[in-house]
Design an enzyme around this catalytic site. Structure first.
Site, PDB file in Angstrom:
ATOM      1  N   ASP A 102      -2.266   1.645  12.555  1.00 11.87           N
ATOM      2  CA  ASP A 102      -1.872   1.378  11.176  1.00 11.87           C
ATOM      3  C   ASP A 102      -0.749   2.356  10.848  1.00 11.87           C
ATOM      4  OD1 ASP A 102      -2.021   0.674   8.411  1.00 11.87           O
ATOM      5  OD2 ASP A 102      -4.162   0.287   8.657  1.00 11.87           O
ATOM      6  N   ASP A 204       1.590  -0.965   6.748  1.00 11.19           N
ATOM      7  CA  ASP A 204       0.937  -0.926   5.448  1.00 11.19           C
ATOM      8  C   ASP A 204       1.938  -1.191   4.321  1.00 11.19           C
ATOM      9  OD1 ASP A 204      -1.573   0.104   3.953  1.00 11.19           O
ATOM     10  OD2 ASP A 204       0.022   1.307   3.076  1.00 11.19           O
ATOM     11  N   GLU A 267       1.377  -5.994   6.362  1.00 14.05           N
ATOM     12  CA  GLU A 267       0.515  -6.217   5.196  1.00 14.05           C
ATOM     13  C   GLU A 267       1.393  -6.592   4.015  1.00 14.05           C
ATOM     14  OE1 GLU A 267      -2.724  -4.154   2.217  1.00 14.05           O
ATOM     15  OE2 GLU A 267      -0.852  -3.155   2.704  1.00 14.05           O
ATOM     16  N   HIS A 329     -10.511  -3.887   4.541  1.00 15.91           N
ATOM     17  CA  HIS A 329     -11.108  -2.729   3.861  1.00 15.91           C
ATOM     18  C   HIS A 329     -10.725  -2.621   2.394  1.00 15.91           C
ATOM     19  CE1 HIS A 329      -7.065  -1.751   4.924  1.00 15.91           C
ATOM     20  NE2 HIS A 329      -7.118  -0.673   4.187  1.00 15.91           N
ATOM     21  N   ASP A 330      -9.922  -3.558   1.915  1.00 17.22           N
ATOM     22  CA  ASP A 330      -9.502  -3.525   0.506  1.00 17.22           C
ATOM     23  C   ASP A 330     -10.154  -4.614  -0.329  1.00 17.22           C
ATOM     24  OD1 ASP A 330      -7.678  -1.457   1.012  1.00 17.22           O
ATOM     25  OD2 ASP A 330      -6.124  -2.881   1.623  1.00 17.22           O
TER      26      ASP A 330
END
Ligand code: GLC
Length: 538
Positions: A102, A204, A267, A329-330
């Site tokens: 990431d 990200d 993302e 995870h969000d």
């Protein structure tokens, strides 16, 4: 119909996201780590996934649990050492898998030496590495932009009497991507990890990286509702998705292309037509996989989902490879959005669509969002907007491995509490139960990996109504598959007009149905989804 001849590992394979704090602890400090991941590689190999994407593992003050990086070339001691990382990478490769890191280029931690320098004085050479602006004449922030985690996106610095911009926390100052030195430093970081042999990056917050040069105010969002994050009061038209972004992504891509078969995932939370722009163009390639979050954001309504799939397929550029994400995870877990039974239907959907699926750890055993008592909340999004119930802790709880203490996650005190159901919802239990969600996932993955039609074949919509979605997957020269999904709890029929078909059910959310021969009409139970190997379709 778009069909690919040659396939790369990230087109054939499945990606599995690990949130490292919560996957496996190896030293009983209650926090997962790299050695823990290493210990679970066999599980991942058996599951049949191809690539592991690990949320950030770099040194960080952990204000946003690793998405606030203070050293882009190191490993956070809580996760292990660089030697641990090298060993993990080696073993992932030895197991025939890939490792994706990431990367957070939009912002660093405020404790990163770059920012420490930048904030030290107005004439520091790194001043312009971040976005510093004077106040408006009345002393207020330069514009109305809001931070994703609540409040203004501008933070006043008393020492140098300017504001700095942060799209997320005040502890996550945004880097200034209009400064070529920033780009150079970040490309150098990418190269550092590529040289180590990392197989790709999940970038990200890519759509945030460049902001309007004139810093114009964002307009009000007419659809804002008080339950939403305060960030949504405005439409981020000037703070995100700026045209200048594309040239930057293409330069990142060019760097990746110097190495064989490396992958760039981006993302990006944007509507389809703007999302697909991040594939780039033939002369200026960008991300391989701009993450497609449709299955996360759309209402679980068959016609809506079917239409969205078709719209996405149609919007893809000719050489753009599709991908599908159902959890991360969000976002609330799929079981907590649509329920345990429908989550199984969703698994069939995710693993039979055309394009690379990304799984979120724990979804394969049907983990649910865990209620975290108010005084245990850790996520800054939850802490900053307590009345909105936006904490992301519930979807980040420890993986449930077995029915030993703390579900086999740690011998210490887990950093987030486990779900109370871990004694019965865990990997060990589900391995022994052919009706379990884990077995459903495993079998779907196996079938997908064995059958070219499912792995890379064409997608053809067949039918949808207020209960059901039906589509075909087929590779030339191979048997095709009919996929039927009942998105409701009530039974229904599938009876296409003017089509005769014959086949055999090979996977069903109700395994009792498997091996059943079907012809022309099928009755589906509530929450039933089936994969049918076709003998005839005309
Ligand atoms: C991304 C991450 C999220 C993080 C944010 C800021 O959206 O997925 O977890 O909080 O960026 O880095």
């Amino acid at each position: 119909m778009k069909q690919h001849q040659q396939h790369l590992w990230w087109q054939d394979g499945i990606i599995y996201q690990i949130y490292p704090r919560s996957f496996q602890d190896s030293n009983d400090d209650g926090i997962g780590d790299l050695k823990g991941i290493l210990r679970r590689l066999d599980y991942l190999r058996e599951l049949g996934i191809k690539a592991i994407w690990i949320s950030p593992i770099y040194p960080s003050p952990m204000a946003d649990f690793g998405y606030d990086i203070s050293d882009y070339k190191g490993i956070w001691p809580g996760f292990g050492t660089m030697e641990d990382f090298d060993e993990l990478l080696r073993q992932v490769h030895a197991a025939g898998m890939k490792l994706i890191l990431d990367l957070v280029p939009n912002h660093s931690s405020d404790e990163h030496p770059w920012f420490v320098e930048s904030r030290s004085s107005r004439d520091n050479p790194k001043r312009d590495w971040y976005i510093w602006k004077d106040p408006r004449p009345d002393g207020s922030p330069p514009n109305n932009w809001l931070a994703c985690f609540g409040g203004s996106a501008w933070e006043w610095d008393e020492q140098t009497k300017q504001y700095y911009y942060h799209a997320f926390l005040t502890k996550q100052p945004d880097l200034n991507w209009r400064n070529p030195e920033v780009e150079k430093a970040m490309l150098d970081i990418i190269r550092f990890w590529l040289d180590k042999g990392v197989d790709g990056f999940r970038i990200d917050a890519m759509w945030h990286m460049i902001k309007d040069e004139q810093l114009r105010d964002n307009p009000q969002n007419p659809d804002y509702e008080p339950t939403m994050a305060t960030y949504n009061q405005l439409l981020p038209v000037y703070s995100t998705d700026q045209p200048e972004m594309h040239a930057i992504v293409s330069r990142m891509r060019r760097l990746l292309d110097e190495y064989p078969e490396r992958l760039m995932i981006a993302e990006i939370y944007l509507p389809v037509n703007r999302l697909v722009a991040y594939y780039g163009a033939p002369h200026q390639r960008e991300a391989h996989l701009p993450f497609n979050f449709m299955l996360i954001s759309l209402p679980w309504e068959p016609k809506t989902v079917a239409t969205a799939i078709d719209e996405y397929e149609a919007a893809l550029p000719d050489d753009g490879w599709p991908n599908w994400v159902m959890g991360n995870h969000d976002q609330p877990r799929i079981t907590s959005r649509i329920g345990q039974q429908q989550a199984r239907v969703a698994a069939v959907l995710l693993l039979t669509l055309r394009g690379t699926p990304t799984l979120y750890y724990g979804d394969e055993i049907g983990m649910r969002d865990v209620p975290i008592p108010q005084d245990e909340v850790q996520d800054p999004q939850g802490l900053n907007m307590p009345e909105k119930n936006l904490s992301r802790d519930p979807e980040r709880t420890p993986m449930q491995w077995d029915n030993s203490g703390n579900a086999g996650f740690t011998g210490g005190k887990p950093w987030l509490r486990l779900d109370r159901t871990w004694m019965r919802v865990n990997v060990q239990q589900q391995k022994q139960d052919k009706f379990s969600t884990l077995c459903l996932y495993q079998r779907l993955i196996r079938l997908r990996q064995q059958e070219p039609s499912l792995m890379t074949g064409a997608y053809r919509p067949v039918y949808s109504d207020h209960q059901v979605i039906a589509y075909l997957r087929q590779s030339e020269g191979y048997a095709g598959f009919l996929i039927l999904l009942n998105l409701t709890h009530r039974p229904c029929y599938f009876r296409p007009v003017n089509i005769k078909f014959k086949g055999r059910v090979v996977i069903d959310t109700f395994p009792e149905q498997e091996s059943l021969q079907v012809e022309n009409t099928i009755d589906l139970g509530g929450d039933e989804a089936m994969v049918i190997k076709l003998e005839q379709w005309q």
